[in-house]
Design an enzyme around this catalytic site. Structure first.
Site, PDB file in Angstrom:
ATOM      1  N   ASP A   1       9.330  -5.295 -18.232  1.00  0.00           N
ATOM      2  CA  ASP A   1      10.424  -4.374 -17.896  1.00  0.00           C
ATOM      3  C   ASP A   1      11.166  -3.714 -18.914  1.00  0.00           C
ATOM      4  O   ASP A   1      11.574  -2.727 -19.350  1.00  0.00           O
ATOM      5  CB  ASP A   1      11.358  -5.036 -17.092  1.00  0.00           C
ATOM      6  CG  ASP A   1      11.761  -6.629 -17.327  1.00  0.00           C
ATOM      7  OD1 ASP A   1      11.198  -6.994 -18.093  1.00  0.00           O
ATOM      8  OD2 ASP A   1      12.587  -7.197 -16.832  1.00  0.00           O
TER       9      ASP A   1
ATOM     10  N   ASP B   1      -1.860  -0.405 -16.627  1.00  0.00           N
ATOM     11  CA  ASP B   1      -2.004   0.811 -15.871  1.00  0.00           C
ATOM     12  C   ASP B   1      -0.919   1.455 -15.790  1.00  0.00           C
ATOM     13  O   ASP B   1      -0.933   2.804 -15.843  1.00  0.00           O
ATOM     14  CB  ASP B   1      -2.400   0.353 -14.347  1.00  0.00           C
ATOM     15  CG  ASP B   1      -2.891   1.336 -13.392  1.00  0.00           C
ATOM     16  OD1 ASP B   1      -2.981   2.558 -13.878  1.00  0.00           O
ATOM     17  OD2 ASP B   1      -2.838   0.911 -12.459  1.00  0.00           O
TER      18      ASP B   1
ATOM     19  N   LYS C   1       5.340 -10.996 -18.364  1.00  0.00           N
ATOM     20  CA  LYS C   1       6.447 -11.270 -17.548  1.00  0.00           C
ATOM     21  C   LYS C   1       6.301 -13.016 -17.501  1.00  0.00           C
ATOM     22  O   LYS C   1       6.638 -13.668 -16.410  1.00  0.00           O
ATOM     23  CB  LYS C   1       6.290 -10.689 -16.008  1.00  0.00           C
ATOM     24  CG  LYS C   1       7.534 -10.724 -15.108  1.00  0.00           C
ATOM     25  CD  LYS C   1       8.486  -9.646 -15.751  1.00  0.00           C
ATOM     26  CE  LYS C   1       9.822  -9.763 -14.653  1.00  0.00           C
ATOM     27  NZ  LYS C   1      10.986  -9.106 -15.441  1.00  0.00           N
TER      28      LYS C   1
ATOM     29  N   TYR D   1      -5.550  -6.675  -9.469  1.00  0.00           N
ATOM     30  CA  TYR D   1      -6.654  -5.771  -8.893  1.00  0.00           C
ATOM     31  C   TYR D   1      -7.792  -6.347  -8.505  1.00  0.00           C
ATOM     32  O   TYR D   1      -8.491  -5.587  -7.611  1.00  0.00           O
ATOM     33  CB  TYR D   1      -6.936  -4.292  -9.857  1.00  0.00           C
ATOM     34  CG  TYR D   1      -5.617  -3.651 -10.056  1.00  0.00           C
ATOM     35  CD1 TYR D   1      -4.411  -3.731  -9.635  1.00  0.00           C
ATOM     36  CD2 TYR D   1      -5.677  -2.641 -11.046  1.00  0.00           C
ATOM     37  CE1 TYR D   1      -3.257  -3.156  -9.765  1.00  0.00           C
ATOM     38  CE2 TYR D   1      -4.460  -1.940 -11.533  1.00  0.00           C
ATOM     39  CZ  TYR D   1      -3.263  -2.094 -10.827  1.00  0.00           C
ATOM     40  OH  TYR D   1      -2.330  -1.525 -11.185  1.00  0.00           O
TER      41      TYR D   1
ATOM     42  N   ASP E   1       0.242   4.933 -18.498  1.00  0.00           N
ATOM     43  CA  ASP E   1       0.450   6.419 -18.079  1.00  0.00           C
ATOM     44  C   ASP E   1       1.841   6.719 -18.386  1.00  0.00           C
ATOM     45  O   ASP E   1       1.821   7.771 -18.814  1.00  0.00           O
ATOM     46  CB  ASP E   1       0.614   6.278 -16.388  1.00  0.00           C
ATOM     47  CG  ASP E   1      -0.704   6.722 -15.584  1.00  0.00           C
ATOM     48  OD1 ASP E   1      -1.819   6.585 -16.542  1.00  0.00           O
ATOM     49  OD2 ASP E   1      -0.703   7.086 -14.777  1.00  0.00           O
TER      50      ASP E   1
END
Ligand code: NAD
Length: 361
Positions: free
Chosen positions: A227, A251, A195, A146, A255
């Site tokens: 994942d 992020d 990852k 980001y 959620d």
């Protein structure tokens, strides 16, 4: 202990829920013999109305002098409010980004707790949710994808967009230290999510987290691919204590974790810098649809205040007392409208605050 707390009531239900959190903190101060002072400052829409900008230098300066900041939430109805006719850098949310930057808040903490009494709100199957869960997501907030270089271009008539994901070892180390420190106050397990089978930034992440873990022999560390983590959160959420991860993965996973609790009015959060300082706020927004009706659930803000006691002031007993009060009041069957179920007693925002404050003895 003498504590100087700056409050940003904000917009919508913000002032209502912050008032109840102050009520509970005042009761904690009385019972445990602390001196708490509260200074209110404006931010977001309220600041736009008063000063024409969502965040003033004065608000930043006052927040910097505090021991911690407690916030309600900011923003209005994004369709009808005149604040959203302003350019993006003058809208309420710009205040939030501005204060996070000004206070160097690089670590975001979001607990996801399933309360036994609210387990019906959990969308997971009973055999999964019946064990309950209580995890903390620690997300890096100021680096990664980001904040990397990005641009859109055209090559041979083909449009192309580029985003860069960068982390240096200093950025990783400081968030990892925060993650392990938080784990030491909990069940002493860190799941670092990356990852590393694909990304160089994740391989460095893994190495640095391993290095930091050497200083925390009591904490069990495991690495998990993102994942797999997304899957495990709905398959067996009880396995997690602290999930430590970078900005974008955090992020998305935070959620997902909050959704499996099913109750937006119950979710606390904190953003911390590299001292004990933090900004504490509910995960939800300013709920303009119910503002002024006296029905908002103040518990997310009150649990954020408990996090402030624990993580900024090291007042673990006091934080326990607030969290126990929430459990007890739920057990006694009191609910605000958003978490109401059959056979329970419905109360408003102020009454919920009174009940919780009374419960701290
Ligand atoms: P929201 O979280 O404010 O509301 C979503 C739904 O949940 C609404 O129906 C609302 O009534 C309900 N709700 C939320 N909190 C509740 C509570 N404590 N008690 C009972 N019900 C509650 O999300 P939204 O409607 O998308 O956003 C409204 C405004 O809040 C927007 O301006 C948005 O930008 C802002 N916002 C601010 C923050 C923040 O300050 N950190 C975070 C998210 C959204």
């Amino acid at each position: 202990m003498k504590l100087n707390i700056v409050c940003i009531p904000g917009d919508g239900i913000g002032p209502e829920i912050v008032a109840e959190a102050k009520k509970v903190l005042n009761k904690v101060a009385k019972v445990y013999g602390h001196e708490m002072s509260f200074t209110d400052v404006l931010m977001g829409g309220a600041s736009i109305d008063a000063y024409g900008v969502p965040l003033t230098e004065e608000t930043i300066a006052t927040a910097k002098e505090a021991d911690a900041v407690l916030m309600g939430s900011i923003g209005g109805n994004t369709v009808t409010s005149p604040w959203y006719k302003l350019p993006p850098n003058l809208r309420p949310e710009a205040g939030l980004l501005g204060i996070r930057k000004a206070l160097n808040l690089f670590a975001n903490l979001r607990p996801a707790v399933l309360y036994e009494e609210l387990s019906e709100a959990c969308p997971l199957k009973k055999e999964i949710s019946s064990a309950g869960f209580d995890m903390m997501i620690m997300r890096e907030l100021t680096g990664g994808l980001y904040f990397g270089e990005r641009y859109t271009t055209q090559e041979n008539g083909i449009r192309k967009a580029v985003d860069t994901l960068t982390y240096d070892e200093k950025e990783i180390r400081r968030i990892a230290i925060k993650g392990f420190d938080i784990a030491m106050k909990r069940r002493k397990k860190v799941t670092s999510v990356d990852k590393a089978n694909v990304l160089d930034s994740s391989r460095l992440w893994r190495k640095v987290v391993d290095e930091v873990s050497a200083d925390y022999p009591e904490v069990t560390l495991e690495h998990m691919l993102v994942d797999n983590c997304a899957m495990q959160l709905v398959r067996d959420p009880a396995q997690f204590d602290v999930i430590l991860t970078e900005n974008m993965f955090g992020d998305i996973l935070s959620d997902e974790a909050s959704m499996v609790t099913g109750s937006i009015g119950m979710l606390a959060s904190a953003s911390l810098n590299d001292t004990k300082f933090g900004l504490y706020e509910p995960s939800h927004g300013s709920a303009p649809d119910i503002a002024g009706k006296g029905i908002a659930n103040p518990i997310a803000t009150i649990l954020s205040a408990a996090m402030m006691l624990r993580y900024s002031f090291d007042l673990d007993w006091e934080a326990d007392a607030v969290e126990d009060a929430v459990r007890n009041i739920l057990k006694k069957g009191y609910r605000t409208v958003d978490i109401m179920s059959e056979g329970c007693s419905q109360v408003g925002c102020k009454e919920m605050g009174d009940l919780l404050a009374d419960e701290i003895k």
